[in-house]
Scaffold this motif. Sequence first.
Motif, mmCIF file in Angstrom:
data_model
loop_
_atom_site.group_PDB
_atom_site.id
_atom_site.type_symbol
_atom_site.label_atom_id
_atom_site.label_comp_id
_atom_site.label_asym_id
_atom_site.label_seq_id
_atom_site.Cartn_x
_atom_site.Cartn_y
_atom_site.Cartn_z
ATOM 1 N N UNK A 35 -1.261 51.043 60.728
ATOM 2 C CA UNK A 35 -1.251 52.371 61.349
ATOM 3 C C UNK A 35 -1.453 53.491 60.342
ATOM 4 N N UNK A 36 -1.025 53.252 59.102
ATOM 5 C CA UNK A 36 -1.037 54.337 58.106
ATOM 6 C C UNK A 36 -1.838 54.019 56.848
ATOM 7 N N UNK A 37 -2.134 52.771 56.611
ATOM 8 C CA UNK A 37 -2.589 52.381 55.275
ATOM 9 C C UNK A 37 -3.906 53.023 54.868
ATOM 10 N N UNK A 38 -4.799 53.297 55.816
ATOM 11 C CA UNK A 38 -6.091 53.877 55.438
ATOM 12 C C UNK A 38 -5.930 55.208 54.723
ATOM 13 N N UNK A 39 -4.959 56.001 55.160
ATOM 14 C CA UNK A 39 -4.760 57.311 54.547
ATOM 15 C C UNK A 39 -3.546 57.337 53.627
ATOM 16 N N UNK A 40 -2.985 56.180 53.335
ATOM 17 C CA UNK A 40 -1.844 56.144 52.404
ATOM 18 C C UNK A 40 -2.104 55.110 51.308
ATOM 19 N N UNK A 41 -1.773 53.868 51.550
ATOM 20 C CA UNK A 41 -1.894 52.833 50.535
ATOM 21 C C UNK A 41 -3.334 52.679 50.044
ATOM 22 N N UNK A 42 -4.287 52.594 50.980
ATOM 23 C CA UNK A 42 -5.685 52.408 50.579
ATOM 24 C C UNK A 42 -6.173 53.561 49.711
ATOM 25 N N UNK A 43 -5.771 54.777 50.072
ATOM 26 C CA UNK A 43 -6.205 55.935 49.291
ATOM 27 C C UNK A 43 -5.564 55.924 47.903
ATOM 28 N N UNK A 44 -4.330 55.443 47.801
ATOM 29 C CA UNK A 44 -3.706 55.343 46.486
ATOM 30 C C UNK A 44 -4.455 54.353 45.600
ATOM 31 N N UNK A 45 -4.895 53.251 46.187
ATOM 32 C CA UNK A 45 -5.692 52.281 45.421
ATOM 33 C C UNK A 45 -7.009 52.918 44.977
ATOM 34 N N UNK A 46 -7.632 53.692 45.870
ATOM 35 C CA UNK A 46 -8.886 54.360 45.517
ATOM 36 C C UNK A 46 -8.673 55.322 44.351
ATOM 37 N N UNK A 47 -7.551 56.059 44.384
ATOM 38 C CA UNK A 47 -7.262 56.979 43.279
ATOM 39 C C UNK A 47 -7.132 56.203 41.971
ATOM 40 N N UNK A 48 -6.429 55.073 42.012
ATOM 41 C CA UNK A 48 -6.290 54.261 40.801
ATOM 42 C C UNK A 48 -7.644 53.750 40.329
ATOM 43 N N UNK A 49 -8.532 53.407 41.268
ATOM 44 C CA UNK A 49 -9.870 52.960 40.877
ATOM 45 C C UNK A 49 -10.687 54.113 40.287
ATOM 46 N N UNK A 50 -10.517 55.308 40.855
ATOM 47 C CA UNK A 50 -11.212 56.483 40.294
ATOM 48 C C UNK A 50 -10.776 56.709 38.846
ATOM 49 N N UNK A 51 -9.453 56.674 38.635
ATOM 50 C CA UNK A 51 -8.936 56.936 37.294
ATOM 51 C C UNK A 51 -9.329 55.803 36.344
ATOM 52 N N UNK A 52 -9.317 54.561 36.871
ATOM 53 C CA UNK A 52 -9.717 53.438 36.014
ATOM 54 C C UNK A 52 -11.163 53.564 35.565
ATOM 55 N N UNK A 53 -11.996 54.188 36.410
ATOM 56 C CA UNK A 53 -13.412 54.360 36.043
ATOM 57 C C UNK A 53 -13.610 55.521 35.077
ATOM 58 N N UNK A 54 -12.638 56.452 35.010
ATOM 59 C CA UNK A 54 -12.789 57.639 34.167
ATOM 60 C C UNK A 54 -11.976 57.548 32.875
ATOM 61 N N UNK A 55 -10.895 56.855 32.896
ATOM 62 C CA UNK A 55 -9.927 56.865 31.796
ATOM 63 C C UNK A 55 -10.212 55.696 30.848
ATOM 64 N N UNK A 56 -9.749 55.805 29.616
ATOM 65 C CA UNK A 56 -9.845 54.689 28.685
ATOM 66 C C UNK A 56 -9.100 53.498 29.282
ATOM 67 N N UNK A 57 -9.740 52.324 29.368
ATOM 68 C CA UNK A 57 -9.115 51.193 30.069
ATOM 69 C C UNK A 57 -7.802 50.760 29.433
ATOM 70 N N UNK A 58 -7.719 50.780 28.097
ATOM 71 C CA UNK A 58 -6.463 50.390 27.449
ATOM 72 C C UNK A 58 -5.353 51.369 27.787
ATOM 73 N N UNK A 59 -5.673 52.669 27.772
ATOM 74 C CA UNK A 59 -4.680 53.676 28.117
ATOM 75 C C UNK A 59 -4.249 53.540 29.583
ATOM 76 N N UNK A 60 -5.209 53.239 30.441
ATOM 77 C CA UNK A 60 -4.893 53.082 31.871
ATOM 78 C C UNK A 60 -3.907 51.932 32.079
ATOM 79 N N UNK A 61 -4.160 50.802 31.428
ATOM 80 C CA UNK A 61 -3.259 49.664 31.590
ATOM 81 C C UNK A 61 -1.909 49.929 30.951
#
Length: 1741
Positions: A672-698
């Motif tokens: 009921x909620x995951x598309x605009x909650x959990x899924x979006x949080x994962x997308x944000x983490x993927x956005x940051x993982x694509x922009x940030x230094x991978x070692x720093x991200x981990x």
Amino acid sequence: MAEEEKLLNALDLSKRWQEAADSGAAILQHLMETVPQIYCQEAEPQPQEEEAMTQERLLLPLECFLFGEDPRRGMEKLQQSGAAGAQQCGRVFKEGETVYSCRDCAIDPSCVLCMDCFQNSIHKGHRYKMHASSGGGFCDCGDLEAWKTGPCCSQHDAASTAVPMETEECVLEGDLQQRCALLIQVLLRYATDMLVWEEGHELVAEIQPRVKQNMYYCVLYNDEHHSYDHVIYTLQRSIQCNHTDAQTHTALIDKEGRRAVKRGNLRTCQQAKDLIRSNSEHISLQPLRVEILHIAVMAHQSFAMRLGAWFQQVVGYSVGLRQVFCQVSLQPGADGDKPSPISRLMLHDARLYKGARKVIHELIFCSLLMETEYKKQFAIEFTKLYQQLQKDFISDDHERNISITALSVQIFTVPTLARQLIEDANVIEVIINTVMEMLREHLDSNRRFHFQGYNTDKFFRVQVIFHDLRYILISKPSVWTDGLRTHFLEGFKVFLDLLKCMQGMEEVKRQFGQHIEVEPEWEAGFSTQIQLHHILSMFQDWCCSDETVLLMAFRECHGAFASCTNQPFHSEPEDAYMCKHILSHRPYKVTQEPVSIHLPISRLLAGLYVHLCRTGALSRLPQYMDPESLDYTLWVEHPLRCVVLASQVSSEMWRRNGLSLVSQVYYYQDVKCREEMYDKDIIILQIIASKMDPNHFLMLILLRYELFDVFNGNSSSKDQEVLRQWNKLTEEMLYLLIVIIGERYVPGISNVSREDVTMREVIHLLCIQPMAHSSLVKSLPENENHETGLETVISKVATFKKPGISGHGLYEIKKECLQEYNPFFYHYTKSQLSKAEDTQKKRRVQEGSDKAMRPPVPPPFTECFSGVLRLLSCDVFIHILRHVLQRAVEESAPLWTEAMIHKTLHLIGQALIEENSQVEAGVAENVTCNFSQKARQIASEHGKSLFDFLTKMKAMPLLEAQKDMISWILQMFDTLKCVHDNSSPPPMQSTAQSKQEETTHDKEKAERKRKAEVAKRHRQKVMAQMSAMQKNFIETHKMLYDNMPDSGAQGNASTEPSAASESAMELSERRVAVGPQQGGWVLERESLTCILCQEEQEVVADGPAMVLTACVQRSTVLTQNSGTALYTPDDHYPLLMPPELAVGTHTGSCGHVMHATCWQKYFEAVQTAIRSRLHAEMIIDLENGEYLCPLCKSLCNTVIPLIPLDTAPLNYESAQMVGQHLTFQRWFQIILARIKGLTATTPEAEEHTGSSVDPETFGMGQAEFRSILSFGVREPRKFSDSILQMVQVCGTTIHRVGLQAPPNEQCPHVPVMSWNTCAYTIQATENMLQEEGKALFGSLQNRQLAGLKAVVQFSATQRVISTQAVVQKHFTNMLAVLVPVPDAKESQSILEVDCFHLLVGLVLAVPSLYQEESVDLLPSPISTAYNHLHLLHLLTMAHMLQIMLSSQDAVGVEGTKGEEAESAASVYSSVVQHTPGLRADLSGCAVVECVRKGVLPFLRCAALLFNCLTGVQPPEELLERTVTAEDELEALCCYLALPTNLFQLFHNHKDMVEPLMKRWCGHPAISKALIGQLQAIRYPRKRNQLIDLPEDYSVLLNQASHFKCPVSSDEDRKHPTLCLFCGEMLCSQSTCCQKQLDGEYVGACTAHAATCGAGVGLFLRVRECEVVLMGSKTRGTTYPAPYLDDYGETDPQLNRGNPLHLCPERYTKLQYLWLQHCIPEEIARSLEVLNVMFAFEWHTL
């Protein structure tokens, strides 16, 4: 008064109005004088009289004024000018009415059709949905904007060709238009003034009466705070009315919204008002609303209501009239300050009562909403008043469907109108500001929402406003204008303000020490989130439909995100070191600091960013905002906290915070909620993982998971709880990495479509287990139109398995789709993940595949997200994996878990697959992911590389389950090494090693197979030895088996040696159940086990009683006159059962056995336990002796004692000798003589004897009273006291239930009812077997057969505990139907009795004739055999005569004239001679045909009876299902000792039968039947079945929509309910159709069931699509309807709304449930399973 005279008076009055200087004032003057003379003249309204006078004195003159002539001629002119009619349907829906929406053609789900329009539209063949309307909407047929295709049905499409479109102006004639405008202006203002008038004692000056009467009404108004019972109680106490009047008042108050409950002077009404308020305050904190209205005010308000309906009628005459009405209703007052009439009505809507609201809303529907131009004007006016209307609605207590705010769906869902309102009225901003205004009280000091202590009802009403925002956004624009962009973005900014109040709201902090005392409020926040779920995605859809809007919206959203004052850091930055990498960060621990799960702005920002990437607009972003301002590291903090919070809750670290947090995390990840909650949080983490230094991200992830020190080797502990938490968090952290790297099925993150996303979801759901369509739909996210997209993909990934007679259809995944299975799919719950893994492992074992759950190959990232892949080859990633594997290889078990290893191996697999994909996509030099090389190199010098650990793990016994996965990973390493080294395929050593492993695996499989074969051979050897030992034992003890008594002939050998001849042996083996040639029975010693004490006991007559559980119930299964009044005891019934079998008594058993003493103890214990249970009366009726079977929980109300067969042997030689003397005629004489002798002692008998029977007629002059004893008697069987007691218990219950009489053991009807239930149960069993097409014998279940035998033996024993004189009298009266018996009352004709009931009664009662005054005697086996034979012959002939007399409309059958046809013709000619008026032209062949068909059920029942009485085995032909009717009849005749040519009976006993036939045919009732004055039942009787139902359920809904209540004329919601027994449509759950039953008012269905089903009912509630099983007035249950959708599922309440079609198999099952008398049993089992908290009052159904 004649109609013409009325018309002339009306024309004259209208002419005076026209000639008046001020026509409006003249009309008002007339209303002032006339209305009070019509309305409110009596204490009780007289609707019919008031309506007639209103038509004559008010409405007819007004119509004459409108048209300026006879209204009929005016209408004809409108028709001729083409100005009448309407293109739109506009039917206003009542609550509960079925509506249809086309999923293919509707613009949105709110576009619906009424039943009639749907049936005549093209949408009937499309994918449609049906559901019950909540009321307040109207049919959209003809609305061009509501449909993509097929906007009009055939009826309204035809109208559109001749009628102008609504957008065109229809000009009326000048005078007509002028008069219309004047009249509507005057009357609309008058009606508005009256309806909104709040001065109850006075009227507006224009209609103030000259003389004011002192007469008032005390008016009670409806509210939602008080229940029906509260109001009834208050009225009874306040105005001293009885319960019926109070109930009537309450029903009308609920329906209309108000009711005058008292009429009198002002003082009287004031007293009543005070009493009502005070009495209602005692019940509820809020008193009832009561007002005192002057009689004139009440009258004018009543007429104003009537005018509303008249306005609807007038605007329906013509489009032009409608346009005039719209113009006048929207026109402001003359001074300009006063709002328009329609605005006044809207503003006062919340203060109006229900009836007035309905009239106003319906008037708006049929006028303003039917004209496009005026609809726009009304929409703008509605938007201007929107905030005030919503405030009024929130403070109101009525439901939304009768609020003016419900009209928003009719306005905001029109695409062009919605966009115009955005541009002209800024409607988005208006709606959101309204929400903010209502929620302002919940803002805290940080301007964030805090809903602690909120009002549930008010909050629910506020949330309804979000629906309007969704309606506005439901259709995104294809073309944007500058104005639309500007105002949409203004609305978007206001929407961001709302989201800012939600960003970071309701923070939680981990509880330490003790458990939280008070659970914090969380439902309100998530309820708001659920309401915004679709709105957020719709805003994003609108934004991405225009690139400029998308960029500007992203800028505004980023600004809002930056301005949020969410949880700041409270500490200074620190540096963290790992793998030679340094991360500067601010310390934060989720376990110690507050964290919020609500981050709508962050998630909206992520959604917009993905759309920028998908559309390519990201390249233009620098034109709109400074790239330096995009600090992506700020984006990640709060979403990462949320994910960590969910992981910690999953690891049970927040247990002391209670269930509220668990619930929040559940919804956070729920569909009921995951598309605009959990899924979006994962997308944000993927956005940051694509922009940030991978070692720093981990490193940041490790820090937030509080695992940084653990993986850095700086932390250790011996606390097992701490170690467990570390392991759990490590598992969760690894799972997050799997998700970030592998979950790419989002348009914009990878190049996939929405269809691909849905397909992947469905694949993973079906990997858990095969699922029903509805389960799949529930598990998939819906879009704003409530569509999941399942239908477009399901055929590609699954095959459909149709349902059986129960259950539902299932989808099974296609084998080729299994390669997409991801064991760590991020939308799995923990239980789903585990279940899916088990399912796939089992499948692989069955297929013989390895157990490696390889990661699927994901789609490649888009360019914007390709940076995520850098994680796979960074140093920290390798370090994390090495650290986990090192624990497994070097440390003890507490430091690692198998789940941790599994996830690590999955991550390694993901990295290798990604590297392999890059290799396959290009040359090796361009591969950016070098995971395999780093995994081999890092720490390889110490033998601690990732690859080294994997090699060591392969040999670890603890990781046997992961062995296949490790082997596959190592193989992938070797393959990639060869590619990087530019060498040929892997070395031979590796191949040889692989082959060696395969060989080892094959050897293991072969060894397992060999062991299984050895075990199988061993079992076979043991079984062979046991079989040989058994045969050896039988041979050794052959004499023991030979001496076992197994037939009657062997029994004769010991008692009568002369009968042990070969011929006697042959006779004993014959399968004949009746007469002197009766076959032997198989003597079985029956030992049964009590289900309660588990002790075994042999069933013997003189031993302790054993009983069968049983249920006695009245039945109409065999009735031939459905719905007629049921029998009541009289001179004939119940002794003589009428042939129509209107109601019978059926006794059934579940077949479970108990000791009588055990049952008595159990029954007493059950009664004690049930009395304390909540709503126990719904399950069992203690007063009627009901209980549930201890084993199977079947409903029972008595027990049947088990009585063994009477095994007295039959001497065949003696029987043959007796037969030479005891002919039919001689037997007849003896029986009559015995009856005469038994009754000769009474004086009245002597009087009757001389007048009723001529002894010489039947040659009985020489017969003697005791000659009956000369043919053999014996001592009676001895029964134990416990058996006799149980016989009495069972007989009393049957008598009580069958006659619905109080228990009375001494009633003379007790034995009769026992015989009747025996006969009826046999007939019902035979009917069921015939219906199912089963063989007569051998087809019954063991429980049914045991119950039937027990009932027959019990009924035969019933006479033992009855007074013999009573039984003899019953026998005499029954026999009197067939023969002239001394001392018998005038009996009924043979057409008025059921012959089988008569046969059972006579057979079971005839032993009573052998009773002597001082000696108890029974007939010998020989006498019994002849009694049965002659009674059967007599009844068979009587039944054959019944058939011939009732078959007068038979069609002549041509056939060869054989012996049987000649015999039949001879018999029929004799019948014709004795029967005046009988048809004489019926051929012998036709008679044979009729008799053969008609007599078959009788003979089948007789065969069952004598089989249970004697135990003689039936012939083989009766055990076969496929036997023909002729062969079955021949076998029955042989089994019952009847001639194959049944007409031979008449010839064999001609001398005896002739006078009997003359008597039978000469009865006065016969002549009445022949002329139609008496109903004659045709034979064979028709087998009752449930009514035929239509294949398409919409046909039933159509019938229900046209259903009219037979009592009430109102159109309020009804519950049309169809009786499946007779097909009558009933008005259920409504007070209008209640009837009195046993002194109590019951609903229509309950009353109907009492006559149609003897208290048992089977109803289909059409609008709810569910079957109701009714067992009594107080007991019932729902049952799935026999209608299935295309996916093999039922749809109770039409929740899914899919097209439904009849399932014949399920309907047949329902029919068998009825025919087998299992409805009460089904109800009891259903209610036993349900936890009944709130009892449904079944008597009101």
